[in-house]
Enzyme design. Sequence first.
Site, PDB file in Angstrom:
ATOM      1  N   ASN A 138       1.096  -1.237  -0.422  1.00 49.24           N
ATOM      2  CA  ASN A 138      -0.041  -0.104   0.167  1.00 49.24           C
ATOM      3  C   ASN A 138       0.598   1.146  -0.212  1.00 49.24           C
ATOM      4  O   ASN A 138       0.419   2.168   0.859  1.00 49.24           O
ATOM      5  CB  ASN A 138      -0.902   0.012   0.875  1.00 49.24           C
ATOM      6  CG  ASN A 138      -1.841  -1.322   0.982  1.00 49.24           C
ATOM      7  OD1 ASN A 138      -2.330  -1.468  -0.123  1.00 49.24           O
ATOM      8  ND2 ASN A 138      -1.955  -1.324   2.506  1.00 49.24           N
ATOM      9  N   ARG A 198       3.089  -1.420   8.446  1.00 46.51           N
ATOM     10  CA  ARG A 198       4.024  -1.997   8.219  1.00 46.51           C
ATOM     11  C   ARG A 198       5.661  -2.679   9.261  1.00 46.51           C
ATOM     12  O   ARG A 198       6.015  -3.467   9.315  1.00 46.51           O
ATOM     13  CB  ARG A 198       5.045  -1.641   6.864  1.00 46.51           C
ATOM     14  CG  ARG A 198       3.870  -1.646   5.672  1.00 46.51           C
ATOM     15  CD  ARG A 198       4.452  -0.393   5.074  1.00 46.51           C
ATOM     16  NE  ARG A 198       4.017   0.309   4.025  1.00 46.51           N
ATOM     17  CZ  ARG A 198       2.903   1.299   4.662  1.00 46.51           C
ATOM     18  NH1 ARG A 198       3.219   2.014   5.008  1.00 46.51           N
ATOM     19  NH2 ARG A 198       2.023   2.154   3.480  1.00 46.51           N
ATOM     20  N   LYS A 241       1.642 -12.146  -2.860  1.00 52.71           N
ATOM     21  CA  LYS A 241       1.977 -11.115  -3.717  1.00 52.71           C
ATOM     22  C   LYS A 241       3.476 -10.637  -3.336  1.00 52.71           C
ATOM     23  O   LYS A 241       4.580 -10.243  -3.772  1.00 52.71           O
ATOM     24  CB  LYS A 241       0.984  -9.730  -3.644  1.00 52.71           C
ATOM     25  CG  LYS A 241       1.655  -8.333  -4.825  1.00 52.71           C
ATOM     26  CD  LYS A 241       2.322  -7.768  -3.985  1.00 52.71           C
ATOM     27  CE  LYS A 241       2.601  -6.689  -5.165  1.00 52.71           C
ATOM     28  NZ  LYS A 241       2.997  -5.531  -4.492  1.00 52.71           N
ATOM     29  N   PRO A 258       4.097 -12.614  -9.321  1.00 59.97           N
ATOM     30  CA  PRO A 258       3.278 -11.899  -8.014  1.00 59.97           C
ATOM     31  C   PRO A 258       2.155 -11.412  -8.741  1.00 59.97           C
ATOM     32  O   PRO A 258       1.734 -10.882 -10.278  1.00 59.97           O
ATOM     33  CB  PRO A 258       4.132 -10.557  -8.068  1.00 59.97           C
ATOM     34  CG  PRO A 258       5.405 -10.581  -8.304  1.00 59.97           C
ATOM     35  CD  PRO A 258       5.210 -11.948  -9.675  1.00 59.97           C
ATOM     36  N   ASP A 260      -0.296  -8.306  -8.253  1.00 60.76           N
ATOM     37  CA  ASP A 260      -0.921  -6.431  -7.718  1.00 60.76           C
ATOM     38  C   ASP A 260      -2.512  -6.460  -8.768  1.00 60.76           C
ATOM     39  O   ASP A 260      -2.947  -7.050  -9.205  1.00 60.76           O
ATOM     40  CB  ASP A 260       0.069  -6.177  -7.262  1.00 60.76           C
ATOM     41  CG  ASP A 260       0.658  -5.827  -8.783  1.00 60.76           C
ATOM     42  OD1 ASP A 260      -0.257  -6.323 -10.136  1.00 60.76           O
ATOM     43  OD2 ASP A 260       0.663  -4.566  -8.790  1.00 60.76           O
TER      44      ASP A 260
END
Length: 298
Positions: A138, A198, A241, A258, A260
């Site tokens: 994000n 995070r 991901k 991956p 996204d």
Amino acid sequence: MDYTGLEFGKEGGAEYARFFVNSHFDADRIFDCGQCFRFGRIVSADGYPEWGGVAFGRYISVRQTGREVTLFGTGGEDFFGIWEKYLGLDADYGEINRDILSRSDNPALAEAVACEDGIRILAQDPWETLCSFIISQNNNIPRIKHLTEALCESAGSPFDPGGMRSHGAPEVCYSFPDPEAVSRLGIDKLREMKTGFRAGYIQGAAQDISSGRLMLGAVASAPSTADAASMLVRLRGVGPKVAACTLLFGFGRLDAFPVDVWVKRVIAKYFGDGFRAEELGSYAGIAQQYLFRHERGF
């Protein structure tokens, strides 16, 4: 090897390796496709555009003029020990592209391969890759780069870039900190860096790896990419991901794919509900990079 005419020398205080790429090498695409976060565009003291940054505790810069590539900041030992593999020069991307195109007759894939040819998957440090993509969640690329550098300056080891000041290096560079150093920082310091939610994920991953609860060597030796991913997603904050990005860019698992928001858009727009990444074969991750960069329009 995908290059010829290798020579070593010294110019303006900086060692260099110079070679000619056969094809399928484009520094702009390699360093501007979202796979690494410690390189940026710079202009050398003699006015040439380059890509400069830190990897494996060394500062290097890459200059490309047509087929001629000059890698500043390395002699022969590091070139053969680190950079040849790091830049994917040990892989035949002509054959890789043929393999990808043999797996599908989708015109969108053919267009992406043709337009984005030159991307090479960098062989990055596994821990750095994992930590960087935890940070990436994000987040936009400028902020990911800012947070990554803040982490390096807080916990990495400083080093003198030597004669590389004329190629964009600061007075002091910092290596990427190992899991033990990140763990010692503590969650409060990580929060002070504005890593947000995070912080706990970064701290947790660092602790799990430094304590041995997760062995990166075991991930590397897993019998399949799916098995390797199942180990990584045990870490709090690491989903499919982030695991796939880590495996593709940090472990050389070139079939890791991956997904996204951009790749979801590509799949929905050009492939439909029946798409399975496995159908693209052992280089599905490289195909993903072609599709991702082409759709995003870096």
